[in-house]
Design a protein around this motif. Structure first.
Motif, mmCIF file in Angstrom:
data_model
loop_
_atom_site.group_PDB
_atom_site.id
_atom_site.type_symbol
_atom_site.label_atom_id
_atom_site.label_comp_id
_atom_site.label_asym_id
_atom_site.label_seq_id
_atom_site.Cartn_x
_atom_site.Cartn_y
_atom_site.Cartn_z
ATOM 1 N N PRO A 31 -5.051 106.961 21.452
ATOM 2 C CA PRO A 31 -5.438 108.260 20.889
ATOM 3 C C PRO A 31 -6.806 108.177 20.231
ATOM 4 N N SER A 32 -7.862 108.381 21.002
ATOM 5 C CA SER A 32 -9.218 108.174 20.505
ATOM 6 C C SER A 32 -9.606 109.151 19.397
ATOM 7 N N LYS A 33 -8.886 110.280 19.272
ATOM 8 C CA LYS A 33 -9.219 111.253 18.237
ATOM 9 C C LYS A 33 -8.656 110.863 16.872
ATOM 10 N N ASP A 34 -7.854 109.831 16.819
ATOM 11 C CA ASP A 34 -7.290 109.339 15.563
ATOM 12 C C ASP A 34 -7.711 107.882 15.408
ATOM 13 N N PRO A 35 -8.858 107.626 14.787
ATOM 14 C CA PRO A 35 -9.389 106.256 14.698
ATOM 15 C C PRO A 35 -8.421 105.270 14.040
ATOM 16 N N TRP A 36 -7.708 105.694 12.991
ATOM 17 C CA TRP A 36 -6.790 104.766 12.322
ATOM 18 C C TRP A 36 -5.681 104.341 13.278
ATOM 19 N N TYR A 37 -5.106 105.293 13.971
ATOM 20 C CA TYR A 37 -4.020 104.994 14.909
ATOM 21 C C TYR A 37 -4.512 104.101 16.037
ATOM 22 N N ALA A 38 -5.692 104.409 16.569
ATOM 23 C CA ALA A 38 -6.245 103.602 17.653
ATOM 24 C C ALA A 38 -6.511 102.171 17.196
ATOM 25 N N LYS A 39 -6.984 102.025 15.981
ATOM 26 C CA LYS A 39 -7.330 100.700 15.470
ATOM 27 C C LYS A 39 -6.086 99.852 15.196
ATOM 28 N N HIS A 40 -4.989 100.496 14.804
ATOM 29 C CA HIS A 40 -3.770 99.769 14.441
ATOM 30 C C HIS A 40 -2.713 99.765 15.542
ATOM 31 N N TYR A 41 -2.964 100.488 16.598
ATOM 32 C CA TYR A 41 -1.961 100.717 17.644
ATOM 33 C C TYR A 41 -1.331 99.425 18.154
ATOM 34 N N PHE A 42 -2.142 98.423 18.419
ATOM 35 C CA PHE A 42 -1.643 97.218 19.086
ATOM 36 C C PHE A 42 -0.862 96.285 18.173
ATOM 37 N N ILE A 43 -0.940 96.479 16.873
ATOM 38 C CA ILE A 43 -0.146 95.632 15.980
ATOM 39 C C ILE A 43 1.058 96.388 15.425
ATOM 40 N N MET A 44 1.211 97.645 15.808
ATOM 41 C CA MET A 44 2.331 98.454 15.331
ATOM 42 C C MET A 44 3.592 98.176 16.138
ATOM 43 N N GLN A 45 4.735 98.263 15.467
ATOM 44 C CA GLN A 45 6.011 98.196 16.159
ATOM 45 C C GLN A 45 6.263 99.536 16.855
ATOM 46 N N ASP A 46 7.132 99.529 17.858
ATOM 47 C CA ASP A 46 7.412 100.760 18.608
ATOM 48 C C ASP A 46 7.910 101.881 17.698
ATOM 49 N N PHE A 47 8.788 101.548 16.752
ATOM 50 C CA PHE A 47 9.334 102.593 15.887
ATOM 51 C C PHE A 47 8.257 103.172 14.973
ATOM 52 N N GLU A 48 7.241 102.378 14.652
ATOM 53 C CA GLU A 48 6.147 102.876 13.819
ATOM 54 C C GLU A 48 5.297 103.882 14.593
ATOM 55 N N ARG A 49 5.069 103.600 15.856
ATOM 56 C CA ARG A 49 4.287 104.533 16.673
ATOM 57 C C ARG A 49 5.001 105.873 16.793
ATOM 58 N N GLU A 50 6.305 105.808 17.031
ATOM 59 C CA GLU A 50 7.077 107.042 17.164
ATOM 60 C C GLU A 50 7.096 107.817 15.846
ATOM 61 N N ALA A 51 7.259 107.099 14.746
ATOM 62 C CA ALA A 51 7.288 107.749 13.435
ATOM 63 C C ALA A 51 5.944 108.400 13.124
ATOM 64 N N TYR A 52 4.871 107.695 13.401
ATOM 65 C CA TYR A 52 3.537 108.203 13.087
ATOM 66 C C TYR A 52 3.252 109.508 13.819
ATOM 67 N N LYS A 53 3.628 109.566 15.089
ATOM 68 C CA LYS A 53 3.357 110.759 15.897
ATOM 69 C C LYS A 53 4.152 111.971 15.427
ATOM 70 N N SER A 54 5.249 111.738 14.715
ATOM 71 C CA SER A 54 6.112 112.845 14.289
ATOM 72 C C SER A 54 5.740 113.403 12.919
ATOM 73 N N LEU A 55 4.748 112.809 12.261
ATOM 74 C CA LEU A 55 4.421 113.182 10.888
ATOM 75 C C LEU A 55 3.362 114.281 10.805
ATOM 76 N N THR A 56 3.364 114.970 9.674
ATOM 77 C CA THR A 56 2.318 115.944 9.373
ATOM 78 C C THR A 56 1.037 115.188 9.015
ATOM 79 N N PRO A 57 -0.108 115.877 8.940
ATOM 80 C CA PRO A 57 -1.347 115.192 8.535
ATOM 81 C C PRO A 57 -1.210 114.438 7.209
#
Length: 221
Positions: A31-57
């Protein structure tokens, strides 16, 4: 083995290789429009990725704070050190998000390789051994010949238990190195190595407490 069975076996191997390639690489899908997510994506657990996408700003901002609070301080220090290296060395491949490249992903997750080999003129030659000090070796941060197209492949070697895991990058002009699909052929310990390094370097201290805090964050309606 009949022709039909052989075709099914071939398709199974092809699909399995593709799945491994997409799950381990995935650079183009970040997700290039979210620099924090892109930078941390590869060290995140699967459940963290799913949780992050479901959250408000606001929930995502709170998540970013909890993410590192759930880990040892040394994990953040290691992350910052590797990101600093990536931003300095791999910016020629992606000026805005250098961590969003194949070599950066592997470096961020596994750290520096034990050695780097180059394939040139159809011969395999060991050109670099990390911190070896031997004649003819060079540090991984020295990219002085990166744009020389004669170096058509770059192989990173990592030890895993009594085995070795190889990442093969193919040079793509003018300045990119792409993870070659052959990396996932006969490389059965690659996923185990990445899972091990993710847990050892970026492991979560108290998983249940962390999940409870994530669940309490504001989610999208």
């Amino acid at each position: 083995m009949g022709r039909g069975e052989a075709m099914k076996k071939y398709m199974f191997i092809f699909l399995l290789t593709t799945i491994f390639f997409l799950s381990a690489c995935g650079v183009g899908m970040l997700p290039s429009k979210d620099p924090w997510y892109a930078k941390h994506y590869f060290i995140m657990q699967d459940f963290e990725r799913e949780a992050y996408k479901s959250l408000t700003p606001q929930g995502r901002l709170d998540f970013q704070k909890l993410f590192w609070e759930a880990r040892q301080p040394v994990a953040k220090e290691q992350f910052d050190t590797r990101i600093a290296f990536i931003e300095r060395v791999y910016k020629t491949e992606n000026h805005t998000q250098p961590w969003n490249t194949d070599r950066a992903r592997v470096y961020l997750l596994n750290g520096p390789p034990a050695s780097i080999d180059y394939r040139q003129n159809n011969d395999w030659m060991t050109k670099a051994i990390m911190n070896s000090g031997q004649t003819g070796s060079r540090d991984v941060s020295d990219r002085s010949n990166e744009d020389i197209q004669a170096n058509i492949a770059e192989v990173w070697v990592y030890p895993y238990e009594k085995y070795f895991v190889y990442y093969i990058f193919t040079f793509s002009p003018p300045s990119s190195w792409k993870l070659n699909p052959s990396t996932f052929q006969n490389n059965q310990y690659l996923q185990a190595l990445e899972n091990l390094n993710k847990d050892l370097t970026f492991g979560i201290v108290d998983l249940e407490d962390y999940k409870a805090k994530l669940e309490a964050l504001p989610h999208k309606k």
